[in-house]
Design a protein around this motif. Structure first.
Motif, PDB file in Angstrom:
ATOM      1  N   ASP A  42       0.855  -1.070  -0.072  1.00 24.65           N
ATOM      2  CA  ASP A  42       0.077  -0.020  -0.075  1.00 24.65           C
ATOM      3  C   ASP A  42       0.825   1.227  -0.163  1.00 24.65           C
ATOM      4  OD1 ASP A  42      -2.515  -1.468   0.308  1.00 24.65           O
ATOM      5  OD2 ASP A  42      -1.895  -1.825   2.442  1.00 24.65           O
ATOM      6  N   TYR A  44       0.115   5.106   0.824  1.00 24.75           N
ATOM      7  CA  TYR A  44      -0.799   6.075   1.518  1.00 24.75           C
ATOM      8  C   TYR A  44      -0.389   7.512   1.079  1.00 24.75           C
ATOM      9  CZ  TYR A  44      -2.014   2.061   4.415  1.00 24.75           C
ATOM     10  OH  TYR A  44      -2.376   0.795   4.859  1.00 24.75           O
ATOM     11  N   SER A 145     -11.059   0.754   5.521  1.00 25.66           N
ATOM     12  CA  SER A 145     -10.637   1.086   4.261  1.00 25.66           C
ATOM     13  C   SER A 145     -12.017   0.496   3.131  1.00 25.66           C
ATOM     14  CB  SER A 145      -9.456   0.625   3.574  1.00 25.66           C
ATOM     15  OG  SER A 145      -8.959   0.990   2.249  1.00 25.66           O
ATOM     16  N   ASN A 159      -8.926   5.247   2.913  1.00 22.34           N
ATOM     17  CA  ASN A 159      -8.322   4.446   4.290  1.00 22.34           C
ATOM     18  C   ASN A 159      -8.624   5.592   5.499  1.00 22.34           C
ATOM     19  OD1 ASN A 159      -6.889   1.991   5.475  1.00 22.34           O
ATOM     20  ND2 ASN A 159      -5.741   3.894   6.411  1.00 22.34           N
ATOM     21  N   ARG A 176      -5.544   5.738  -0.672  1.00 26.21           N
ATOM     22  CA  ARG A 176      -4.744   4.328  -0.670  1.00 26.21           C
ATOM     23  C   ARG A 176      -4.673   3.728  -2.075  1.00 26.21           C
ATOM     24  NH1 ARG A 176      -6.151  -0.280   3.494  1.00 26.21           N
ATOM     25  NH2 ARG A 176      -6.494  -1.814   1.709  1.00 26.21           N
ATOM     26  N   SER A 178      -3.428   0.379  -3.731  1.00 22.79           N
ATOM     27  CA  SER A 178      -2.765  -1.137  -3.300  1.00 22.79           C
ATOM     28  C   SER A 178      -2.392  -1.732  -4.668  1.00 22.79           C
ATOM     29  CB  SER A 178      -3.910  -1.605  -2.612  1.00 22.79           C
ATOM     30  OG  SER A 178      -4.540  -1.098  -1.647  1.00 22.79           O
TER      31      SER A 178
END
Length: 181
Positions: A42, A44, A145, A159, A176, A178
């Motif tokens: 991830d 952020y 999330s 998130n 976020r 991913s």
């Protein structure tokens, strides 16, 4: 005639029983293929940055168990470097639900609790004092999330990080990105 009918019924029962065994073995093999371990990296972002990793056990195409994860978050500013400001998260035993909406587009939601260590070293320059003031907190943390799955390996979402520490509760909102592998 009765003997032939009895023999035909007996062969039919044996055939149905054998077919049921084949179908049961096939469905168990398919279920085992869908249950797998996946990893997730991830990134952020907001007015700060963070990185994280999660290991998940996927039970089926719709439900997973977040086994263990960790993340680190800091700031962009000159006084917010990782040695001065940071949040270290260790997450355990969360849940994740996901489903496909259309071909390669899906949605997900997950909740993962754990431990958080927050630290900050702020420079203060006043008439009476000039220097760094340190604060540290050990607390319960919770990540919630939700977002979109773009294909099998990319997620974009929101998130919400909640922290319950001795100084009071606080929270942070993150974007976020991913990468699922």
């Amino acid at each position: 005639m009765m003997r032939k009918l009895f023999l035909l019924v007996l062969v039919g029962i044996v055939a149905i029983s054998a077919n049921a065994q084949i179908i049961k073995e096939s469905s168990e093999t398919t279920a085992n293929k869908k249950s797998k371990i996946t990893g997730q990296f991830d990134l952020y972002v907001q007015d700060a940055w963070g990185v994280g990793i999660m290991v998940r056990k996927e039970f089926n195409p719709y439900f997973g168990w977040n086994i263990i994860g960790a993340s680190f978050m800091s700031g962009w500013g000159q006084d917010e470097t990782p040695d001065k400001v940071g949040i270290v998260n260790a997450r355990l035993m969360g849940i994740r639900a996901h489903t496909n909406i259309f071909k390669n587009l899906g949605v997900y939601a997950d909740v993962t609790p754990g431990y958080t260590y927050m630290y900050s070293s702020v420079f203060v320059n006043t008439f009476y004092y000039g220097g760094y003031v340190d604060s540290k907190a050990h607390c319960f943390g919770l990540d919630c999330s939700a977002g979109f799955l773009l294909g099998k390996h990319l997620g974009l979402g929101y998130n919400f990080s909640f922290f319950a520490n001795g100084n009071g509760n606080s929270h942070i909102h993150w974007g976020r990105i991913s990468i699922i592998f």
